[in-house]
Design an enzyme around this catalytic site. Structure first.
Site, PDB file in Angstrom:
ATOM      1  CG  LEU A  36      57.640  23.271 -34.950  1.00 46.13           C
ATOM      2  CD1 LEU A  36      57.704  24.705 -35.457  1.00 46.13           C
ATOM      3  CD2 LEU A  36      58.452  23.113 -33.675  1.00 46.13           C
ATOM      4  N   PRO A  37      54.026  21.485 -32.934  1.00 39.17           N
ATOM      5  CG  PRO A  37      53.848  21.854 -30.627  1.00 39.17           C
ATOM      6  CD  PRO A  37      54.731  22.122 -31.818  1.00 39.17           C
ATOM      7  CE  LYS A  79      48.218  13.323 -39.786  1.00 46.18           C
ATOM      8  NZ  LYS A  79      48.650  12.053 -39.268  1.00 46.18           N
ATOM      9  CB  THR A 131      49.270  17.273 -38.169  1.00 47.55           C
ATOM     10  OG1 THR A 131      49.918  16.038 -38.440  1.00 47.55           O
ATOM     11  CG2 THR A 131      47.844  17.214 -38.706  1.00 47.55           C
ATOM     12  CE  LYS A 151      47.491  19.094 -34.557  1.00 47.03           C
ATOM     13  NZ  LYS A 151      48.942  19.102 -34.636  1.00 47.03           N
TER      14      LYS A 151
HETATM   15  P1  NAD Z   1      55.646  16.904 -29.283  1.00 49.48           P
HETATM   16  O1  NAD Z   1      54.865  17.839 -28.448  1.00 49.48           O
HETATM   17  O2  NAD Z   1      56.212  15.656 -28.688  1.00 49.48           O
HETATM   18  O3  NAD Z   1      56.889  17.709 -29.953  1.00 49.48           O
HETATM   19  C1  NAD Z   1      56.862  19.039 -30.356  1.00 49.48           C
HETATM   20  C2  NAD Z   1      58.238  19.644 -30.062  1.00 49.48           C
HETATM   21  O4  NAD Z   1      58.308  20.957 -30.620  1.00 49.48           O
HETATM   22  C3  NAD Z   1      58.518  19.800 -28.564  1.00 49.48           C
HETATM   23  O5  NAD Z   1      59.754  19.135 -28.256  1.00 49.48           O
HETATM   24  C4  NAD Z   1      58.620  21.316 -28.365  1.00 49.48           C
HETATM   25  O6  NAD Z   1      59.559  21.693 -27.368  1.00 49.48           O
HETATM   26  C5  NAD Z   1      59.060  21.765 -29.729  1.00 49.48           C
HETATM   27  N1  NAD Z   1      58.780  23.173 -30.050  1.00 49.48           N
HETATM   28  C6  NAD Z   1      57.615  23.856 -29.941  1.00 49.48           C
HETATM   29  N2  NAD Z   1      57.750  25.109 -30.405  1.00 49.48           N
HETATM   30  C7  NAD Z   1      59.032  25.237 -30.821  1.00 49.48           C
HETATM   31  C8  NAD Z   1      59.803  26.290 -31.399  1.00 49.48           C
HETATM   32  N3  NAD Z   1      59.268  27.492 -31.652  1.00 49.48           N
HETATM   33  N4  NAD Z   1      61.098  26.042 -31.710  1.00 49.48           N
HETATM   34  C9  NAD Z   1      61.645  24.850 -31.462  1.00 49.48           C
HETATM   35  N5  NAD Z   1      60.992  23.800 -30.920  1.00 49.48           N
HETATM   36  C10 NAD Z   1      59.700  23.994 -30.600  1.00 49.48           C
HETATM   37  O7  NAD Z   1      54.726  16.545 -30.542  1.00 49.48           O
HETATM   38  P2  NAD Z   1      54.849  15.305 -31.555  1.00 49.48           P
HETATM   39  O8  NAD Z   1      54.072  14.153 -31.038  1.00 49.48           O
HETATM   40  O9  NAD Z   1      56.281  15.129 -31.926  1.00 49.48           O
HETATM   41  O10 NAD Z   1      54.012  15.874 -32.801  1.00 49.48           O
HETATM   42  C11 NAD Z   1      54.527  16.869 -33.670  1.00 49.48           C
HETATM   43  C12 NAD Z   1      53.571  17.037 -34.829  1.00 49.48           C
HETATM   44  O11 NAD Z   1      53.397  15.791 -35.495  1.00 49.48           O
HETATM   45  C13 NAD Z   1      52.162  17.487 -34.427  1.00 49.48           C
HETATM   46  O12 NAD Z   1      51.680  18.394 -35.382  1.00 49.48           O
HETATM   47  C14 NAD Z   1      51.352  16.185 -34.428  1.00 49.48           C
HETATM   48  O13 NAD Z   1      49.980  16.397 -34.683  1.00 49.48           O
HETATM   49  C15 NAD Z   1      52.026  15.442 -35.570  1.00 49.48           C
HETATM   50  N6  NAD Z   1      51.897  13.970 -35.531  1.00 49.48           N
HETATM   51  C16 NAD Z   1      52.094  13.282 -34.365  1.00 49.48           C
HETATM   52  C17 NAD Z   1      51.968  11.899 -34.344  1.00 49.48           C
HETATM   53  C18 NAD Z   1      52.154  11.116 -33.066  1.00 49.48           C
HETATM   54  O14 NAD Z   1      51.804   9.917 -33.047  1.00 49.48           O
HETATM   55  N7  NAD Z   1      52.729  11.704 -32.011  1.00 49.48           N
HETATM   56  C19 NAD Z   1      51.650  11.206 -35.518  1.00 49.48           C
HETATM   57  C20 NAD Z   1      51.492  11.923 -36.702  1.00 49.48           C
HETATM   58  C21 NAD Z   1      51.622  13.309 -36.692  1.00 49.48           C
END
Ligand code: NAD
Length: 300
Positions: free
Chosen positions: A66-67, A173, A98, A248
């Protein structure tokens, strides 16, 4: 019996991670607030659940991607239907988001009160690593919880580290991403200065790579367009790791710095640079686009 994994949060990262688990033969019950994400998960062999509660009930593992911290806390502890009320006691919660270390520790403690195990397991490796199943997982939790999580994480990742107790995964991280932001900022300013003084960016990059300035940004993520064919810099800074997400993570690093009185002058300079770059309208570009922040604006 088949191992059941509830997967909550099927975004850029969670979507391909869940798909890899389904491909490896786990029964994946997927849930996201977005219908489109659910459709995609279905096409990759996941079962779609009607709610997070339905996905998590009786599951052996519950993975969330999740975000931010408030979403994780809301899901397990203080939302409308806290999952810690329905998760079975032998199950393990693996939160791959994260988030801040304090939230990770407090959610772990809330789980422990109900006899449910929780680990923080943030990832490194980006969307490409999630798709290829080559992520790095940085796990915080007990030794027994780490051993329980490892077979599932092995399916989605290549390097699985045990950083320490609850919260340690998140601290490691943000240390890593703060260092990455500093390396990228330094690489951008060095290349820009060389190019302004007549050097070819590819030649300069090769020299620094083989010299004492060599680092990850030069090796695999060159920020100058055209130097590295597959780097986001050569694709208009699309894809990759967004400036917004780096900011972030740097915010989380500043929290850790403040709480522990750890001096981070380079990290806070990098945070200011990326924030200024975002203010120029670049929040959704790849973070290597910081190079353009250094370039003369009227020379194009
Ligand atoms: P994203 O915004 O693409 O995905 C998040 C998903 O969570 C969305 O599909 C949203 O609809 C869903 N969501 C939110 N609240 C919810 C709830 N209560 N119940 C169910 N679903 C819910 O984000 P992402 O890029 O997949 O990143 C996710 C996490 O991973 C973040 O914490 C980010 O910092 C971390 N991260 C991302 C990357 C990257 O390159 N994108 C790399 C490493 C870590």
């Amino acid at each position: 019996m088949m191992t059941t994994v509830a997967f909550i949060g099927l975004g850029n990262m969670g979507g391909p991670m869940a798909a890899n688990l389904a491909k490896a033969g786990f029964q994946v019950r997927a849930f996201d607030l977005s219908d489109q994400a659910l459709e995609t998960a279905k096409s990759h062999g996941c079962d779609v659940a009607a709610s997070a509660k339905d996905a998590a009930t009786d599951a052996d593992f519950i993975i969330s991607m999740l975000p931010a911290g408030k979403h994780v806390r809301g899901l397990y502890v203080d939302g409308d239907t806290p999952l810690f009320d329905v998760i079975k006691q032998s199950a393990l919660v693996i939160d791959c988001s994260t988030i801040d270390a304090d939230t990770a520790r407090s959610v772990a403690a809330a789980g422990a009160e109900k006899g449910i195990g929780f680990v923080d397991a943030p990832v490194s490796g980006g969307v490409g690593g999630a798709q290829a199943g080559t992520l790095t997982f940085i796990v915080g939790g007990s030794e027994a919880q780490f051993e329980q999580a490892k077979p599932v994480l092995d399916v989605m990742g290549k390097n699985i580290f045990h950083a320490g107790d609850h919260g340690a995964g998140q601290v490691a991280k943000v240390c890593n991403n703060m260092l990455l932001s500093i390396l990228m900022a330094g690489t951008c300013e060095a290349i820009n200065m060389g190019v302004k003084n007549g050097l070819d960016p590819a030649v300069l990059s090769e020299i620094m790579k083989q010299s004492s300035g060599g680092n990850w940004a030069l090796n695999v993520y060159n920020p100058y367009p055209g130097v590295m064919e597959n780097a986001p810099a050569s694709k208009g800074y699309q894809g990759g790791f967004q400036v917004d997400l780096m900011i972030k993570d740097l915010g989380l690093a500043m929290d850790v710095s403040q709480q522990s009185a750890s001096p981070v002058p380079m990290g806070s300079a990098a945070r200011s640079l990326f924030t200024l770059h975002k203010a120029g309208g670049n929040g959704n570009l790849d973070f290597s686009s910081l190079l353009t922040f250094y370039q003369d604006k009227n020379s194009a």
